[in-house]
Design a protein around this motif. Structure first.
Motif, PDB file in Angstrom:
ATOM      1  N   ARG A 106       0.799  -1.220   0.000  1.00 43.26           N
ATOM      2  CA  ARG A 106       0.000   0.000   0.000  1.00 43.26           C
ATOM      3  C   ARG A 106       0.837   1.278   0.000  1.00 43.26           C
ATOM      4  O   ARG A 106       0.394   2.300  -0.500  1.00 43.26           O
ATOM      5  N   ALA A 107       2.022   1.231   0.602  1.00 42.56           N
ATOM      6  CA  ALA A 107       2.847   2.452   0.637  1.00 42.56           C
ATOM      7  C   ALA A 107       4.271   2.112   1.051  1.00 42.56           C
ATOM      8  O   ALA A 107       4.511   1.096   1.707  1.00 42.56           O
ATOM      9  N   SER A 108       5.193   3.032   0.717  1.00 43.60           N
ATOM     10  CA  SER A 108       6.577   2.833   1.152  1.00 43.60           C
ATOM     11  C   SER A 108       6.726   3.389   2.566  1.00 43.60           C
ATOM     12  O   SER A 108       5.938   4.231   3.019  1.00 43.60           O
ATOM     13  N   ALA A 109       7.778   2.920   3.242  1.00 41.99           N
ATOM     14  CA  ALA A 109       8.045   3.408   4.595  1.00 41.99           C
ATOM     15  C   ALA A 109       8.290   4.925   4.574  1.00 41.99           C
ATOM     16  O   ALA A 109       7.808   5.660   5.437  1.00 41.99           O
ATOM     17  N   GLY A 110       9.027   5.390   3.564  1.00 44.96           N
ATOM     18  CA  GLY A 110       9.359   6.816   3.483  1.00 44.96           C
ATOM     19  C   GLY A 110       8.108   7.670   3.329  1.00 44.96           C
ATOM     20  O   GLY A 110       7.964   8.723   3.970  1.00 44.96           O
ATOM     21  N   TYR A 111       7.171   7.210   2.505  1.00 46.53           N
ATOM     22  CA  TYR A 111       5.916   7.947   2.304  1.00 46.53           C
ATOM     23  C   TYR A 111       5.126   7.994   3.615  1.00 46.53           C
ATOM     24  O   TYR A 111       4.626   9.038   4.025  1.00 46.53           O
ATOM     25  N   ARG A 112       5.064   6.837   4.285  1.00 43.83           N
ATOM     26  CA  ARG A 112       4.318   6.790   5.557  1.00 43.83           C
ATOM     27  C   ARG A 112       4.930   7.758   6.576  1.00 43.83           C
ATOM     28  O   ARG A 112       4.215   8.447   7.295  1.00 43.83           O
ATOM     29  N   ARG A 113       6.257   7.790   6.631  1.00 49.08           N
ATOM     30  CA  ARG A 113       6.932   8.654   7.610  1.00 49.08           C
ATOM     31  C   ARG A 113       6.590  10.132   7.318  1.00 49.08           C
ATOM     32  O   ARG A 113       6.260  10.892   8.218  1.00 49.08           O
ATOM     33  N   GLN A 114       6.662  10.488   6.042  1.00 49.39           N
ATOM     34  CA  GLN A 114       6.373  11.874   5.654  1.00 49.39           C
ATOM     35  C   GLN A 114       4.929  12.242   6.006  1.00 49.39           C
ATOM     36  O   GLN A 114       4.660  13.276   6.620  1.00 49.39           O
ATOM     37  N   VAL A 115       3.992  11.352   5.636  1.00 45.56           N
ATOM     38  CA  VAL A 115       2.572  11.661   5.836  1.00 45.56           C
ATOM     39  C   VAL A 115       2.208  11.680   7.328  1.00 45.56           C
ATOM     40  O   VAL A 115       1.390  12.491   7.767  1.00 45.56           O
ATOM     41  N   ALA A 116       2.856  10.821   8.113  1.00 43.85           N
ATOM     42  CA  ALA A 116       2.570  10.800   9.556  1.00 43.85           C
ATOM     43  C   ALA A 116       2.789  12.190  10.146  1.00 43.85           C
ATOM     44  O   ALA A 116       1.998  12.666  10.964  1.00 43.85           O
TER      45      ALA A 116
END
Ligand SMILES: Cc1cc2nc3c(=O)[nH]c(=O)nc-3n(C[C@H](O)[C@H](O)[C@H](O)COP(=O)(O)OP(=O)(O)OC[C@H]3O[C@@H](n4cnc5c(N)ncnc54)[C@H](O)[C@@H]3O)c2cc1C
Length: 277
Positions: A257-267
């Motif tokens: 569903r998503a990359s770790a980097g994207y999740r970190r940014q969006v969090a």
């Protein structure tokens, strides 16, 4: 053929669990039935909880709310006590799946599935909820952080069920926010989610609580960001600094569903929304 046992009282439930210790518990079935189908499993018996009306009630208890494990997301989302005393939870469960899932799926099922993406979990974490566990031997209470052990793992002993969730009243937190980012607008499991409670005094944050979902093996509180916000106004620059602390705290994974980097940014980005409230 799978037998479905439907005890109508707790003593009948303990009897059923003693007679069929391997039988999975069935609440709304929205997770369990999907899982059994995917693994092509057909257990000999299921123990259905649906007739245990006492597990479906939502009421005031002491200085908090007691929300029965069988309360559905739809019921919680519109319940006057929840809307008044724990609006962050009403908001979170109103984001679960679509209307059919919210009508069937229960709070207890969401907790016991223990998915890092469970939408109720960040809200319950900032509310500092406790989980009421029932068994033939009695009742025990566990803080949410001790109940959730990791993806798909909850601290349920054999013969034990979640009876309810105890939620302290939160009306004195003027800021109550839940938001999830998903891949689609509807029916999407969270790619990352954030729940926030903030109590303001004279425009300054007296206490802030932040919890992120889908960004670690289980829901994660962010004490550094909470501490940073204390004594500050919720301005964009303060939120940007706190968002950096959130990004540093999360431990996301890459998945379909998503990359770790994207999740970190969006969090972190989800926190910036508070500047617009
Ligand atoms: C299409 C779809 C969309 C979804 N979207 C979302 C979403 O956006 N957000 C989200 O958070 N979830 C979502 N889900 C997951 C699911 O709907 C929720 O986790 C729901 O709350 C599960 O509750 P249930 O009553 O259906 O649980 P069930 O499927 O009945 O049970 C789930 C697990 O918990 C155990 N269990 C249930 N109740 C108890 C209890 N009281 N005590 C002990 N064990 C118990 C069961 O044995 C089983 O292992 C979605 C599911 C589907 C199929």
């Amino acid at each position: 053929m799978t037998r479905v046992l439907l005890p109508a009282t707790l003593p009948e439930l303990w009897e059923a669990l003693a007679a069929c210790p391997e039988a999975p518990l069935l609440a709304g079935g929205t997770d369990l039935l999907v899982r059994l189908r995917a693994r092509r499993q057909r257990p000999e018996a299921l123990v259905g909880l649906e007739r245990l009306a006492e597990l479906r009630t939502i009421r005031r208890q002491g200085r908090g709310l007691r929300i029965g494990a069988l309360a559905t997301h739809a019921m919680i989302a519109r319940h006057p006590l929840v809307l008044r005393h724990a609006p962050v939870l009403a908001r979170a469960v109103s984001e679960v799946g679509g209307p059919a899932i919210r009508n069937m799926g229960t709070l207890g099922g969401n907790l016991c599935t223990a998915s890092p993406a469970g939408d109720s979990l960040p809200a319950l974490a900032v509310l500092e909820a406790r989980v009421e566990l029932l068994s033939a031997g009695g009742t025990r209470l566990l803080p949410l952080s001790e109940f959730l052990l990791g993806p798909g793992r909850a601290a349920l002993a054999p013969g034990e069920i979640v009876g309810a969730v105890r939620v302290p009243l939160s009306a004195d937190f003027q800021v109550q926010h839940f938001e999830k980012a998903g891949r689609r607008a509807a029916l999407a499991i969270a790619v990352v989610s954030l729940a926030v409670l903030a109590r303001l005094e004279k425009g300054m944050v007296a206490e802030a609580r932040l919890a992120v979902g889908s960004a670690a093996p289980t829901v994660l509180r962010c004490p550094e960001a909470e501490e940073f916000l204390r004594g500050r106004r919720l301005t964009l620059s303060a939120l940007e600094r706190a968002a950096r602390a959130v990004r540093a705290a999360v431990r996301p994974i890459d998945d379909a569903r998503a990359s770790a980097g994207y999740r970190r940014q969006v969090a972190g980005n989800l926190l910036l929304r508070l500047a617009d409230l």
